[in-house]
Design an enzyme around this catalytic site. Structure first.
Site, PDB file in Angstrom:
ATOM      1  N   ASP A  13      52.164  -9.320  -6.191  1.00 32.08           N
ATOM      2  CA  ASP A  13      51.545  -9.189  -7.498  1.00 32.08           C
ATOM      3  C   ASP A  13      50.131  -9.766  -7.401  1.00 32.08           C
ATOM      4  O   ASP A  13      49.815 -10.522  -6.473  1.00 32.08           O
ATOM      5  CB  ASP A  13      52.379  -9.967  -8.519  1.00 32.08           C
ATOM      6  CG  ASP A  13      51.719 -10.080  -9.865  1.00 32.08           C
ATOM      7  OD1 ASP A  13      51.344  -9.037 -10.430  1.00 32.08           O
ATOM      8  OD2 ASP A  13      51.565 -11.216 -10.347  1.00 32.08           O
ATOM      9  N   LEU A  14      49.266  -9.430  -8.356  1.00 34.23           N
ATOM     10  CA  LEU A  14      47.881  -9.910  -8.317  1.00 34.23           C
ATOM     11  C   LEU A  14      47.670 -11.127  -9.222  1.00 34.23           C
ATOM     12  O   LEU A  14      47.549 -12.253  -8.748  1.00 34.23           O
ATOM     13  CB  LEU A  14      46.928  -8.778  -8.699  1.00 34.23           C
ATOM     14  CG  LEU A  14      45.431  -9.112  -8.645  1.00 34.23           C
ATOM     15  CD1 LEU A  14      44.992  -9.488  -7.231  1.00 34.23           C
ATOM     16  CD2 LEU A  14      44.610  -7.941  -9.185  1.00 34.23           C
ATOM     17  N   ASP A  15      47.647 -10.905 -10.529  1.00 32.68           N
ATOM     18  CA  ASP A  15      47.351 -11.991 -11.466  1.00 32.68           C
ATOM     19  C   ASP A  15      48.481 -13.005 -11.514  1.00 32.68           C
ATOM     20  O   ASP A  15      49.641 -12.651 -11.743  1.00 32.68           O
ATOM     21  CB  ASP A  15      47.114 -11.431 -12.870  1.00 32.68           C
ATOM     22  CG  ASP A  15      45.816 -10.655 -12.959  1.00 32.68           C
ATOM     23  OD1 ASP A  15      44.806 -11.168 -12.452  1.00 32.68           O
ATOM     24  OD2 ASP A  15      45.802  -9.549 -13.522  1.00 32.68           O
ATOM     25  N   THR A 105      50.068  -4.354  -8.899  1.00 35.70           N
ATOM     26  CA  THR A 105      49.630  -4.956 -10.149  1.00 35.70           C
ATOM     27  C   THR A 105      49.836  -4.018 -11.329  1.00 35.70           C
ATOM     28  O   THR A 105      49.751  -2.797 -11.191  1.00 35.70           O
ATOM     29  CB  THR A 105      48.142  -5.362 -10.065  1.00 35.70           C
ATOM     30  OG1 THR A 105      47.717  -5.877 -11.330  1.00 35.70           O
ATOM     31  CG2 THR A 105      47.251  -4.186  -9.683  1.00 35.70           C
ATOM     32  N   SER A 106      50.101  -4.618 -12.485  1.00 30.05           N
ATOM     33  CA  SER A 106      50.181  -3.841 -13.715  1.00 30.05           C
ATOM     34  C   SER A 106      48.796  -3.467 -14.224  1.00 30.05           C
ATOM     35  O   SER A 106      48.661  -2.613 -15.100  1.00 30.05           O
ATOM     36  CB  SER A 106      50.926  -4.636 -14.794  1.00 30.05           C
ATOM     37  OG  SER A 106      52.250  -4.897 -14.402  1.00 30.05           O
ATOM     38  N   LYS A 137      56.592  -2.509 -14.488  1.00 29.49           N
ATOM     39  CA  LYS A 137      57.532  -3.608 -14.346  1.00 29.49           C
ATOM     40  C   LYS A 137      58.158  -3.898 -15.713  1.00 29.49           C
ATOM     41  O   LYS A 137      57.467  -3.836 -16.728  1.00 29.49           O
ATOM     42  CB  LYS A 137      56.804  -4.856 -13.839  1.00 29.49           C
ATOM     43  CG  LYS A 137      56.039  -4.642 -12.532  1.00 29.49           C
ATOM     44  CD  LYS A 137      55.149  -5.844 -12.222  1.00 29.49           C
ATOM     45  CE  LYS A 137      54.258  -5.571 -11.014  1.00 29.49           C
ATOM     46  NZ  LYS A 137      53.338  -6.696 -10.751  1.00 29.49           N
ATOM     47  N   ASP A 162      55.047 -13.795 -10.061  1.00 31.71           N
ATOM     48  CA  ASP A 162      55.047 -15.003 -10.886  1.00 31.71           C
ATOM     49  C   ASP A 162      55.654 -14.769 -12.265  1.00 31.71           C
ATOM     50  O   ASP A 162      55.607 -15.672 -13.101  1.00 31.71           O
ATOM     51  CB  ASP A 162      53.628 -15.550 -11.041  1.00 31.71           C
ATOM     52  CG  ASP A 162      52.774 -14.695 -11.963  1.00 31.71           C
ATOM     53  OD1 ASP A 162      52.154 -15.245 -12.883  1.00 31.71           O
ATOM     54  OD2 ASP A 162      52.734 -13.462 -11.768  1.00 31.71           O
TER      55      ASP A 162
END
Length: 211
Positions: A13-15, A105-106, A137, A162
């Site tokens: 995931d990114l953020d 990522t979303s 997601k 996360d």
């Protein structure tokens, strides 16, 4: 407590996992809230881990979601103030061949790209953005798409997330999930400093200490 996985690739995931863009995200959604007369505190509890267009549809089902999403994307693309790399990100990614990891990522490609460029994130082997999939997601689609882009069976990948929705997405895709700062999950680490990766032939050997 320690643990380990053996896999072919890691899907991040990114953020909240590789970078922290929370101040910029919150600024954008506070602007959105004021634009529509919504309670800012409530909105900020609903938007994390979701695609922006899905959050808009949830919060305001009667509006033109595509138009509002374009407005949000313009805000978030132009504002990267305070976006930073999270601890351990560069060290871990530098230990991986680029073709062995992906960003899932979303966020849309324009928003996520602006943030990755702002912090100098290394180049991944594959990217899955919000517009690349129909079901975000916690559906498995994002992580299945990432494995497909890397040319690997899902079971040969490990996901790192996360949020609970992200971990559910990973597991629904048939992969082990490593959680970050989710104490009700195991394994759960504090940040990527607690995760080490060794390249062993064609495999990645992941070891970590749980937070």
């Amino acid at each position: 407590m320690t643990g380990n996985f053996r896999c072919k690739a890691i899907l991040f995931d990114l953020d909240g996992t590789l970078i922290d863009s929370l101040p910029a995200v919150d600024r954008a959604w506070r602007t959105f809230s004021r634009r529509h007369g919504l309670d800012e505190s409530y909105v900020l509890t609903q938007i994390h881990g979701r695609r922006s267009i899905d959050s808009i549809r949830f919060l305001l089902p009667e509006v033109d979601a595509e138009a509002e999403d374009r407005f949000m994307r313009s805000l978030e693309t132009s504002d990267t103030r305070g976006v930073i790399l999270l601890p351990g990100t560069i060290e871990l990614l530098s230990s991986l061949p680029s073709e062995r990891w992906a960003v899932v990522t979303s966020g849309t490609s324009d928003v996520a790209g602006a943030r990755m460029n702002a912090v100098g994130l290394p180049r991944a082997g594959a990217y899955v953005f919000g517009e690349d999939i129909v079901n975000g997601k916690p559906a498995p689609d994002p992580f299945l798409k990432a494995a497909e882009k890397l040319g690997l069976p899902p079971a040969h990948c490990v996901g790192v997330e996360d949020t609970e929705a992200g971990c559910r997405s990973i597991e629904a895709a048939g992969m082990p999930a490593v959680a970050i700062r989710l104490p009700d999950r195991s394994p759960s680490i504090q940040d990527l400093r607690d995760m080490k990766v060794e390249v062993v032939g064609e495999d990645l050997l992941i070891s970590f200490s749980e937070g």
